[in-house]
Every structure is written in structure tokens, then in C-alpha cells.
Design a protein around this motif. Structure first.
Motif, PDB file in Angstrom:
ATOM      1  N   LYS A 165       0.824  -1.210   0.000  1.00  0.00           N
ATOM      2  CA  LYS A 165       0.000   0.000   0.000  1.00  0.00           C
ATOM      3  C   LYS A 165       0.859   1.262   0.000  1.00  0.00           C
ATOM      4  CE  LYS A 165      -4.462  -1.510   1.650  1.00  0.00           C
ATOM      5  NZ  LYS A 165      -4.385  -2.924   1.269  1.00  0.00           N
ATOM      6  N   LEU A 166       1.987   1.223   0.693  1.00  0.00           N
ATOM      7  CA  LEU A 166       2.896   2.368   0.695  1.00  0.00           C
ATOM      8  C   LEU A 166       3.459   2.599  -0.710  1.00  0.00           C
ATOM      9  CD1 LEU A 166       5.037   1.799   3.957  1.00  0.00           C
ATOM     10  CD2 LEU A 166       3.160   3.400   3.658  1.00  0.00           C
ATOM     11  N   LEU A 167       3.792   1.517  -1.392  1.00  0.00           N
ATOM     12  CA  LEU A 167       4.366   1.624  -2.736  1.00  0.00           C
ATOM     13  C   LEU A 167       3.335   2.130  -3.740  1.00  0.00           C
ATOM     14  CD1 LEU A 167       6.523  -1.642  -2.717  1.00  0.00           C
ATOM     15  CD2 LEU A 167       7.338   0.706  -2.494  1.00  0.00           C
ATOM     16  N   VAL A 168       2.100   1.662  -3.602  1.00  0.00           N
ATOM     17  CA  VAL A 168       1.015   2.137  -4.480  1.00  0.00           C
ATOM     18  C   VAL A 168       0.745   3.619  -4.207  1.00  0.00           C
ATOM     19  CG1 VAL A 168      -1.475   1.921  -4.951  1.00  0.00           C
ATOM     20  CG2 VAL A 168      -0.052  -0.128  -4.803  1.00  0.00           C
ATOM     21  N   ASN A 169       0.796   3.978  -2.953  1.00  0.00           N
ATOM     22  CA  ASN A 169       0.586   5.352  -2.496  1.00  0.00           C
ATOM     23  C   ASN A 169       1.714   6.286  -2.966  1.00  0.00           C
ATOM     24  OD1 ASN A 169      -0.712   7.370  -0.911  1.00  0.00           O
ATOM     25  ND2 ASN A 169       0.643   6.960   0.813  1.00  0.00           N
ATOM     26  N   LYS A 170       2.869   5.680  -3.323  1.00  0.00           N
ATOM     27  CA  LYS A 170       4.080   6.413  -3.733  1.00  0.00           C
ATOM     28  C   LYS A 170       4.543   7.417  -2.685  1.00  0.00           C
ATOM     29  CE  LYS A 170       3.956   6.111  -8.791  1.00  0.00           C
ATOM     30  NZ  LYS A 170       2.625   5.929  -9.340  1.00  0.00           N
ATOM     31  N   TYR A 171       4.369   7.033  -1.431  1.00  0.00           N
ATOM     32  CA  TYR A 171       4.893   7.849  -0.340  1.00  0.00           C
ATOM     33  C   TYR A 171       4.792   7.031   0.938  1.00  0.00           C
ATOM     34  CZ  TYR A 171       5.790  11.576   2.979  1.00  0.00           C
ATOM     35  OH  TYR A 171       6.352  12.329   3.975  1.00  0.00           O
ATOM     36  N   GLY A 172       5.813   7.107   1.757  1.00  0.00           N
ATOM     37  CA  GLY A 172       5.727   6.402   3.034  1.00  0.00           C
ATOM     38  C   GLY A 172       6.975   6.600   3.869  1.00  0.00           C
ATOM     39  N   PHE A 177      10.803  13.658  13.227  1.00  0.00           N
ATOM     40  CA  PHE A 177      11.493  14.242  12.072  1.00  0.00           C
ATOM     41  C   PHE A 177      11.568  13.240  10.920  1.00  0.00           C
ATOM     42  CE2 PHE A 177      15.623  14.635   9.806  1.00  0.00           C
ATOM     43  CZ  PHE A 177      15.321  15.754   9.058  1.00  0.00           C
ATOM     44  N   LEU A 178      11.934  11.999  11.235  1.00  0.00           N
ATOM     45  CA  LEU A 178      12.028  10.975  10.181  1.00  0.00           C
ATOM     46  C   LEU A 178      10.665  10.649   9.580  1.00  0.00           C
ATOM     47  CD1 LEU A 178      14.643   8.534  11.782  1.00  0.00           C
ATOM     48  CD2 LEU A 178      15.012  10.045   9.820  1.00  0.00           C
ATOM     49  N   ALA A 179       9.608  10.872  10.351  1.00  0.00           N
ATOM     50  CA  ALA A 179       8.239  10.601   9.863  1.00  0.00           C
ATOM     51  C   ALA A 179       7.711  11.751   9.011  1.00  0.00           C
ATOM     52  CB  ALA A 179       7.310  10.369  11.041  1.00  0.00           C
ATOM     53  N   SER A 180       8.433  12.860   8.989  1.00  0.00           N
ATOM     54  CA  SER A 180       7.940  14.048   8.287  1.00  0.00           C
ATOM     55  C   SER A 180       8.466  14.089   6.851  1.00  0.00           C
ATOM     56  CB  SER A 180       8.392  15.314   9.022  1.00  0.00           C
ATOM     57  OG  SER A 180       9.774  15.555   8.765  1.00  0.00           O
ATOM     58  N   SER A 181       7.929  15.016   6.068  1.00  0.00           N
ATOM     59  CA  SER A 181       8.397  15.162   4.681  1.00  0.00           C
ATOM     60  C   SER A 181       9.777  15.824   4.633  1.00  0.00           C
ATOM     61  CB  SER A 181       7.388  15.982   3.876  1.00  0.00           C
ATOM     62  OG  SER A 181       7.223  17.245   4.502  1.00  0.00           O
ATOM     63  N   LYS A 182      10.200  16.422   5.753  1.00  0.00           N
ATOM     64  CA  LYS A 182      11.513  17.092   5.793  1.00  0.00           C
ATOM     65  C   LYS A 182      12.666  16.104   5.646  1.00  0.00           C
ATOM     66  CE  LYS A 182       9.804  20.554   9.036  1.00  0.00           C
ATOM     67  NZ  LYS A 182       9.718  20.864  10.474  1.00  0.00           N
ATOM     68  N   SER A 183      12.407  14.842   5.913  1.00  0.00           N
ATOM     69  CA  SER A 183      13.498  13.850   5.931  1.00  0.00           C
ATOM     70  C   SER A 183      13.575  13.051   4.632  1.00  0.00           C
ATOM     71  CB  SER A 183      13.283  12.890   7.097  1.00  0.00           C
ATOM     72  OG  SER A 183      12.092  12.157   6.888  1.00  0.00           O
ATOM     73  N   SER A 184      13.022  13.588   3.546  1.00  0.00           N
ATOM     74  CA  SER A 184      12.817  12.756   2.346  1.00  0.00           C
ATOM     75  C   SER A 184      14.094  12.265   1.660  1.00  0.00           C
ATOM     76  CB  SER A 184      11.941  13.505   1.334  1.00  0.00           C
ATOM     77  OG  SER A 184      12.508  14.768   1.067  1.00  0.00           O
ATOM     78  N   VAL A 235      12.865   0.332  -1.987  1.00  0.00           N
ATOM     79  CA  VAL A 235      11.625   1.117  -2.103  1.00  0.00           C
ATOM     80  C   VAL A 235      11.850   2.620  -2.302  1.00  0.00           C
ATOM     81  CG1 VAL A 235      10.297  -0.583  -0.781  1.00  0.00           C
ATOM     82  CG2 VAL A 235      11.381   1.338   0.427  1.00  0.00           C
ATOM     83  N   ALA A 236      13.104   3.038  -2.375  1.00  0.00           N
ATOM     84  CA  ALA A 236      13.410   4.483  -2.428  1.00  0.00           C
ATOM     85  C   ALA A 236      12.800   5.187  -3.642  1.00  0.00           C
ATOM     86  CB  ALA A 236      14.920   4.700  -2.397  1.00  0.00           C
ATOM     87  N   LYS A 237      12.746   4.493  -4.769  1.00  0.00           N
ATOM     88  CA  LYS A 237      12.206   5.125  -5.994  1.00  0.00           C
ATOM     89  C   LYS A 237      10.751   5.539  -5.833  1.00  0.00           C
ATOM     90  CE  LYS A 237      14.859   3.439  -9.964  1.00  0.00           C
ATOM     91  NZ  LYS A 237      15.785   2.426  -9.417  1.00  0.00           N
ATOM     92  N   ARG A 238      10.041   4.862  -4.927  1.00  0.00           N
ATOM     93  CA  ARG A 238       8.623   5.161  -4.714  1.00  0.00           C
ATOM     94  C   ARG A 238       8.403   6.172  -3.583  1.00  0.00           C
ATOM     95  NH1 ARG A 238       4.315   2.437  -7.561  1.00  0.00           N
ATOM     96  NH2 ARG A 238       5.403   1.360  -9.231  1.00  0.00           N
TER      97      ARG A 238
END
Length: 248
Positions: A132-139, A226-233, A177-180
Motif C-alpha cells: 500500500k505504501l508503494l502504491v501510495n508512492k509515499y511512506g 522528524f524521520l516521519a515528516s516530509s523534511k526527511s525525504s 523502495v526508495a524510488k517510490r
């Protein structure tokens, strides 16, 4: 009108200690509904939920034992059926136990239980959600490990083995999974003041720690947040040490 998609962060073993602090911090910092997983301590989980609500967050409880793969799968499948428009974007694999003792006298059960909770627990929960994370393309997948998994701690051969294995899994999965736009990181606390460390002699042990004190659960939770946020992408496959300088 289409119902708005709610975004969730799941924290396993979220009822007490570091897990509880993570639930509260995520509720404070990020726009996630908090899914508080617990195994048996319902009243502690309720307390965590109350604390999440007190800081202005929302949450719900979800009960399963991370050791039981079938149960994990069924409970999460049912959750998704009940929340067809919602998505779990953050997974914090925090559930873990210790059964300390010298390896020479370690019963098989104490070895297996610790490995099953930390390592198999990581597998059961992450494997049930990864697609589901991969389909969502974010996680964001954040694995709670330990200084024991890096340097090894005498009397904790089982725990060191379990956490060391999760570190290896973190580094491998991160690359898959980094590409997703799914990141996978680990957080490795040292001595932190919680129920788990209550029995330890803090006065004696803090002499070994350059910072000269035990850490707090909140200090660990800030890093997880922090790791859960978008700042750590652009951070993935990483192990963040929070140990007051005892090991780097």
C-alpha cells in the motif's frame, strides 16, 4: 461529495515508554491520526490515546500481537476495509521486549521470544503494509533498534541479535523502495529512562555515558517525528544514534 482521505501513522507497542512518547510527539508535530497498537495492556493504550487527544491530536487503538503474523494481517485487512478512503503513511516498528541473561544459560524460549517480537514483528507489520505504501508512492518506515544492535551488549545476546538483524533489514529495504518515495530508517536509543530501564542502576551506568545521564523518551520521539515528516525525504537506510555519546 467525496470523503476526504485521512492519513494515519501506526506505532506498534504504542501504549507505554518510548512508543507512547512517539505517539504524542507525532500528534503534536504532524498532521496524522495516530494508530496506537497494543498487545495486552488496554488501559495503558487508552491512556496514550488520551495524551494524544490532550495535545490536540486524534487517534484510535488497534490491538494485535506483532509475533502473530496471521493476526497482524487480519487486523490490518479489517482496518483497511473499515477505512476504505484512508491510508497508513507512517509505520513505526517499536514493539520489542528484552529477556536478558548470559548466553550460556539462555533458554531457547528467551532467545526465540525476543527475536520473534523485534525481527518477525518488523516483518509481519511492514510486509502487511508495504504494498500500500508503494502504491501510495509515499511512506515512512521507522524501525526502533538499539545501541545493543550495533555494538552488542553483554547479557543481551538475543536482543543484540534481533536489533542487529533489523538494522540489516532497514538498509536493504531502503534500497528496494526508495524510488517510490518510501524511506526506511532506524533509530537506535542508548540508555533511556522508561519502565524497561527502571531496574538498572542509573547512578553506576551514567558514568559510562559521555553525556553523564540517561536520555528521555521524548528525546527519542523528536528524532522519530522528524524521520516521519516530509523534511526527511532524502534520508534513507540510515541508523540515527540517540545515546549520549556512548557509541557512534
Amino acid at each position: 461529495m467525496k470523503e476526504e482521505k485521512k492519513k494515519y501513522a501506526l506505532v506498534t507497542g504504542g501504549s507505554r515508554g518510548i512508543g507512547r512518547a512517539i505517539c504524542v510527539q507525532l500528534a503534536k508535530d504532524l498532521d496524522y491520526h495516530i494508530l496506537i497498537n497494543y498487545n495486552s495492556n488496554a488501559s495503558a493504550a487508552e491512556e496514550t490515546l488520551q495524551m494524544v487527544e490532550e495535545v490536540g491530536g486524534n487517534g484510535e487503538l488497534i490491538q494485535f500481537n506483532v509475533i502473530d503474523g496471521e493476526q497482524v494481517k487480519n487486523v490490518l485487512e479489517n482496518w483497511h476495509e473499515d477505512h476504505p478512503n484512508d491510508v497508513i503513511e507512517v509505520v513505526v516498528n517499536n514493539a520489542g521486549i528484552t529477556k536478558d541473561g548470559l548466553f550460556m544459560w539462555m533458554p531457547k524460549e528467551d532467545w526465540s521470544k525476543v527475536i520473534e517480537t523485534s525481527l518477525n514483528g518488523f516483518y509481519h507489520v511492514t510486509n502487511a503494509l508495504i504494498q500500500k505504501l508503494l502504491v501510495n508512492k509515499y511512506g515512512r518506515i521507522i524501525n526502533m533498534v538499539s545501541v545493543s544492535g550495533q555494538k552488542g551488549t553483554p547479557g543481551q545476546t538475543n536482543y543484540s541479535a534481533a536489533k542487529g538483524a533489523v538494522i540489516g533489514a532497514t538498509k536493504a529495504l531502503a534500497q528496494e523502495v526508495a524510488k517510490r518515495k518510501v524511506t526506511v530508517n532506524a533509530v537506535a536509543p542508548g540508555f533511556i529512562k522508561t519502565d524497561m530501564t527502571e531496574e538498572l542502576n542509573e547512578q553506576e551506568l551514567k558514568k559510562m555515558i559521555p553525556a553523564n545521564r540517561f536520555g528521555t523518551a521524548e528525546e527519542v520521539a523528536h528524532a522519530v517525528s522528524f524521520l516521519a515528516s516530509s523534511k526527511s525525504s532524502y534520508i534513507t537506510g540510515e541508523v540515527i544514534n540517540i545515546n549520549g555519546g556512548i557509541y557512534s
